[in-house]
Write an enzyme that holds these catalytic residues in place. Sequence first.
Site, PDB file in Angstrom:
ATOM      1  N   HIS A  92     -32.201  52.616 -48.718  1.00  0.00           N
ATOM      2  CA  HIS A  92     -30.924  52.590 -47.996  1.00  0.00           C
ATOM      3  C   HIS A  92     -30.753  53.920 -47.262  1.00  0.00           C
ATOM      4  O   HIS A  92     -31.200  54.962 -47.739  1.00  0.00           O
ATOM      5  CB  HIS A  92     -29.775  52.377 -49.000  1.00  0.00           C
ATOM      6  CG  HIS A  92     -28.454  52.169 -48.314  1.00  0.00           C
ATOM      7  ND1 HIS A  92     -27.705  53.215 -47.846  1.00  0.00           N
ATOM      8  CD2 HIS A  92     -27.767  51.046 -48.003  1.00  0.00           C
ATOM      9  CE1 HIS A  92     -26.603  52.739 -47.267  1.00  0.00           C
ATOM     10  NE2 HIS A  92     -26.619  51.421 -47.358  1.00  0.00           N
ATOM     11  N   GLU A 164     -30.277  48.038 -40.720  1.00  0.00           N
ATOM     12  CA  GLU A 164     -28.962  48.676 -40.773  1.00  0.00           C
ATOM     13  C   GLU A 164     -28.962  49.916 -39.878  1.00  0.00           C
ATOM     14  O   GLU A 164     -29.404  50.990 -40.301  1.00  0.00           O
ATOM     15  CB  GLU A 164     -28.636  49.109 -42.201  1.00  0.00           C
ATOM     16  CG  GLU A 164     -28.512  47.965 -43.176  1.00  0.00           C
ATOM     17  CD  GLU A 164     -27.674  48.370 -44.381  1.00  0.00           C
ATOM     18  OE1 GLU A 164     -26.584  47.815 -44.540  1.00  0.00           O
ATOM     19  OE2 GLU A 164     -28.095  49.250 -45.125  1.00  0.00           O
TER      20      GLU A 164
END
Length: 242
Positions: A92, A164
């Site tokens: 992430h 993302e």
Amino acid sequence: MKIFIANWKMQVPFAEAEILAKSFARAFKEYKGKAVICPDFLALPLVGKTLIPSALKLGVQDLAPYSRGAYTGEVSPVDMAVLGAEFALIGHSERRSIFHEDDKLIAEKIRSAVEQGMTPVLCVGENAAERKLGRAASVVRNQLKGAFKGMKAKELKSLVIAYEPVWAIGTGSVCDPATAFRMKATISDFCLRSGLKKTPVLYGGSVKPDNAASFLAKGGFDGLLVGGASLEVESFLKICKQ
Ligand code: PGA
């Protein structure tokens, strides 16, 4: 089937995690799709116990690259799997930028997830400066290349990728779907060249109930990774019902 993942980050106080999980389990009782909740490690057993009998699946936000041993401060992926975690977010952007995770570590974490039989959800995405310089696609391709290094296609068959854009995470400035779709094509192309035919690609970054559908339109993403809007049961349910 579309995949919807809730990333609760470090936002839910321990004392509230079970109550929140119960309200999710109730709201998703009749849900037929694939929705995953990723609580923090401390809340994992509690949240797992509440969610596992429901339609919701359990995931983790990160995991150690080793299964057990002298790794101070780490949590064993073996135990996460025992507790019912089926999905693991890896790489992430907050792990990459705040905790300095590099491609090598990320590749080891993917291997670790695969060894535990978990679905690795590899997060990739460019930051604002990289996009401005026109480097978005090459940054993402390099992240994929680094993460796949040393892995055989058959080891990556359960892989899920989440695109993302870093500048869209938690900012409210969502990526426009046409731009995001182009990146999805870049990612799918890279996967294909790596021998991966059906890797699902999700979108994440300021997903809300009112913009979720635009990313899932025909030819679009295979699901969504949701941060802020996943902390509230009604908004996450609306997103998952798109
Ligand atoms: P956000 O977070 O939905 O709050 O932008 C997404 C993520 O960090 O995965």
